[in-house]
Design a protein around this motif. Structure first.
Motif, PDB file in Angstrom:
ATOM      1  N   PHE A  91       0.833  -1.199   0.000  1.00  0.00           N
ATOM      2  CA  PHE A  91       0.000   0.000   0.000  1.00  0.00           C
ATOM      3  C   PHE A  91       0.875   1.260   0.000  1.00  0.00           C
ATOM      4  CE2 PHE A  91      -2.270   3.344   2.342  1.00  0.00           C
ATOM      5  CZ  PHE A  91      -3.466   3.402   1.635  1.00  0.00           C
ATOM      6  N   GLN A  92       1.861   1.274   0.884  1.00  0.00           N
ATOM      7  CA  GLN A  92       2.777   2.410   0.983  1.00  0.00           C
ATOM      8  C   GLN A  92       3.481   2.643  -0.355  1.00  0.00           C
ATOM      9  OE1 GLN A  92       6.608   1.864   2.942  1.00  0.00           O
ATOM     10  NE2 GLN A  92       6.141   3.624   4.288  1.00  0.00           N
ATOM     11  N   ALA A  93       4.014   1.594  -0.941  1.00  0.00           N
ATOM     12  CA  ALA A  93       4.727   1.711  -2.217  1.00  0.00           C
ATOM     13  C   ALA A  93       3.806   2.228  -3.324  1.00  0.00           C
ATOM     14  CB  ALA A  93       5.327   0.360  -2.608  1.00  0.00           C
ATOM     15  N   LYS A  94       2.577   1.722  -3.356  1.00  0.00           N
ATOM     16  CA  LYS A  94       1.621   2.168  -4.381  1.00  0.00           C
ATOM     17  C   LYS A  94       1.240   3.632  -4.178  1.00  0.00           C
ATOM     18  CE  LYS A  94      -0.606  -2.246  -5.437  1.00  0.00           C
ATOM     19  NZ  LYS A  94      -1.836  -3.023  -5.274  1.00  0.00           N
ATOM     20  N   LEU A  95       1.086   4.048  -2.931  1.00  0.00           N
ATOM     21  CA  LEU A  95       0.748   5.437  -2.649  1.00  0.00           C
ATOM     22  C   LEU A  95       1.877   6.351  -3.112  1.00  0.00           C
ATOM     23  CD1 LEU A  95      -1.035   7.657  -1.436  1.00  0.00           C
ATOM     24  CD2 LEU A  95       0.136   7.251   0.752  1.00  0.00           C
ATOM     25  N   TYR A  96       3.101   6.032  -2.740  1.00  0.00           N
ATOM     26  CA  TYR A  96       4.246   6.860  -3.120  1.00  0.00           C
ATOM     27  C   TYR A  96       4.377   6.922  -4.640  1.00  0.00           C
ATOM     28  CZ  TYR A  96       5.820   6.488   1.802  1.00  0.00           C
ATOM     29  OH  TYR A  96       5.922   6.541   3.175  1.00  0.00           O
ATOM     30  N   THR A  97       4.266   5.781  -5.295  1.00  0.00           N
ATOM     31  CA  THR A  97       4.342   5.723  -6.758  1.00  0.00           C
ATOM     32  C   THR A  97       3.235   6.551  -7.390  1.00  0.00           C
ATOM     33  OG1 THR A  97       5.378   3.545  -6.681  1.00  0.00           O
ATOM     34  CG2 THR A  97       4.311   4.159  -8.751  1.00  0.00           C
ATOM     35  N   SER A  98       2.047   6.482  -6.825  1.00  0.00           N
ATOM     36  CA  SER A  98       0.912   7.248  -7.360  1.00  0.00           C
ATOM     37  C   SER A  98       1.190   8.748  -7.310  1.00  0.00           C
ATOM     38  CB  SER A  98      -0.367   6.928  -6.578  1.00  0.00           C
ATOM     39  OG  SER A  98      -0.743   5.586  -6.759  1.00  0.00           O
ATOM     40  N   CYS A  99       1.739   9.216  -6.216  1.00  0.00           N
ATOM     41  CA  CYS A  99       2.057  10.643  -6.078  1.00  0.00           C
ATOM     42  C   CYS A  99       3.095  11.076  -7.114  1.00  0.00           C
ATOM     43  CB  CYS A  99       2.555  10.954  -4.669  1.00  0.00           C
ATOM     44  SG  CYS A  99       1.271  10.833  -3.404  1.00  0.00           S
ATOM     45  N   ILE A 100       4.111  10.260  -7.303  1.00  0.00           N
ATOM     46  CA  ILE A 100       5.151  10.575  -8.286  1.00  0.00           C
ATOM     47  C   ILE A 100       4.555  10.587  -9.688  1.00  0.00           C
ATOM     48  CG2 ILE A 100       7.294   9.734  -9.350  1.00  0.00           C
ATOM     49  CD1 ILE A 100       7.954   8.586  -6.471  1.00  0.00           C
ATOM     50  N   GLU A 101       3.690   9.610  -9.977  1.00  0.00           N
ATOM     51  CA  GLU A 101       3.067   9.545 -11.299  1.00  0.00           C
ATOM     52  C   GLU A 101       2.173  10.754 -11.562  1.00  0.00           C
ATOM     53  OE1 GLU A 101       1.189   5.688 -11.310  1.00  0.00           O
ATOM     54  OE2 GLU A 101       3.084   4.663 -11.769  1.00  0.00           O
ATOM     55  N   VAL A 102       1.488  11.231 -10.544  1.00  0.00           N
ATOM     56  CA  VAL A 102       0.653  12.428 -10.709  1.00  0.00           C
ATOM     57  C   VAL A 102       1.527  13.631 -11.051  1.00  0.00           C
ATOM     58  CG1 VAL A 102      -0.781  14.117  -9.468  1.00  0.00           C
ATOM     59  CG2 VAL A 102      -1.309  11.681  -9.320  1.00  0.00           C
ATOM     60  N   LEU A 103       2.593  13.830 -10.308  1.00  0.00           N
ATOM     61  CA  LEU A 103       3.485  14.957 -10.593  1.00  0.00           C
ATOM     62  C   LEU A 103       4.083  14.845 -11.994  1.00  0.00           C
ATOM     63  CD1 LEU A 103       5.294  15.350  -7.151  1.00  0.00           C
ATOM     64  CD2 LEU A 103       3.663  16.948  -8.188  1.00  0.00           C
ATOM     65  N   GLU A 104       4.464  13.640 -12.369  1.00  0.00           N
ATOM     66  CA  GLU A 104       5.039  13.441 -13.696  1.00  0.00           C
ATOM     67  C   GLU A 104       4.005  13.742 -14.788  1.00  0.00           C
ATOM     68  OE1 GLU A 104       7.893  10.199 -15.816  1.00  0.00           O
ATOM     69  OE2 GLU A 104       6.179   9.389 -14.716  1.00  0.00           O
ATOM     70  N   LYS A 105       2.776  13.325 -14.571  1.00  0.00           N
ATOM     71  CA  LYS A 105       1.707  13.592 -15.547  1.00  0.00           C
ATOM     72  C   LYS A 105       1.491  15.097 -15.701  1.00  0.00           C
ATOM     73  CE  LYS A 105      -3.075  12.341 -16.608  1.00  0.00           C
ATOM     74  NZ  LYS A 105      -4.058  13.368 -16.375  1.00  0.00           N
ATOM     75  N   LEU A 106       1.429  15.809 -14.581  1.00  0.00           N
ATOM     76  CA  LEU A 106       1.231  17.257 -14.635  1.00  0.00           C
ATOM     77  C   LEU A 106       2.399  17.948 -15.329  1.00  0.00           C
ATOM     78  CD1 LEU A 106      -0.308  17.911 -11.103  1.00  0.00           C
ATOM     79  CD2 LEU A 106      -1.490  17.732 -13.303  1.00  0.00           C
ATOM     80  N   LYS A 107       3.611  17.472 -15.068  1.00  0.00           N
ATOM     81  CA  LYS A 107       4.799  18.027 -15.745  1.00  0.00           C
ATOM     82  C   LYS A 107       4.702  17.782 -17.246  1.00  0.00           C
ATOM     83  CE  LYS A 107       8.520  15.895 -16.685  1.00  0.00           C
ATOM     84  NZ  LYS A 107       9.755  15.212 -16.924  1.00  0.00           N
ATOM     85  N   ASN A 108       4.388  16.537 -17.626  1.00  0.00           N
ATOM     86  CA  ASN A 108       4.335  16.179 -19.051  1.00  0.00           C
ATOM     87  C   ASN A 108       3.217  16.896 -19.801  1.00  0.00           C
ATOM     88  OD1 ASN A 108       6.559  14.534 -18.766  1.00  0.00           O
ATOM     89  ND2 ASN A 108       5.362  12.667 -18.511  1.00  0.00           N
TER      90      ASN A 108
END
Length: 177
Positions: free
Chosen positions: A107-124
């Motif tokens: 759960f922790q790993a998925k949450l952290y990954t999700s946050c990074i993916e959101v930031l990356e999506k907004l950047k892209n």
């Protein structure tokens, strides 16, 4: 937990938080935005900082204050209700599995990954650049937790294609010296 839905909620809240910060503090020259969580995976919060607030920092510590979201002026500000709802949802999910360590690690790993993916999506999507007219420094971090140095380096490289990336990576080289 449906992490795709969670990512959509985090993205909506992150956009809202950044727009609120720009509306309130755009004149202070926003240069950064972060999402951060905690080691217990109970929270997701935004943080941002401005060039104006850096002018008051002691020069010896300037790089640290520039890049450490916990030290930023606008920590936990923006889209308060949205992020509170996300945190409530996370805590509810955690309460249902409080005795299951293996579940928590995933759960922790998925949450952290999700946050990074959101930031990356907004950047892209150029969300930040289209909002304020320039690239900004982006980071995901966890309070009271240290990523492995290579993992942190990978996050910085993934989220930044600008001068901030170079400066941060140079700063990392001084750690432990």
């Amino acid at each position: 937990m449906d992490f795709e839905t969670l990512k959509q909620q985090i993205e909506k809240a992150a956009k809202k938080a950044f727009l609120e910060m720009y509306e309130k503090h755009g004149a202070e020259n926003i240069y950064s935005f972060a999402l951060y969580s905690d080691e217990g995976a109970m929270t997701v919060c935004p943080s941002s900082n401005t060039v104006e607030t850096l002018k008051e920092i002691d020069e010896d510590d300037a790089v640290y204050y520039k890049y450490e979201p916990a030290e930023w002026t606008y920590e936990m500000e923006g889209a308060d209700q949205d992020f509170n709802e996300i945190c409530t949802h996370l805590r509810t999910e955690l309460d249902q599995h409080e005795e299951d360590d293996e579940w928590f690690q995933q759960f922790q790993a998925k949450l952290y990954t999700s946050c990074i993916e959101v930031l990356e999506k907004l950047k892209n999507e150029n969300f930040f650049k289209n909002t304020i007219g320039k690239d900004i420094f982006l980071i995901f971090t966890v309070s009271d937790y240290e990523f492995e140095k290579q993992d942190l380096k990978d996050i910085i490289i993934r989220l930044n294609d600008n001068e901030y990336k170079s400066e941060y990576l140079e700063w990392m080289e001084t750690w432990g010296n």
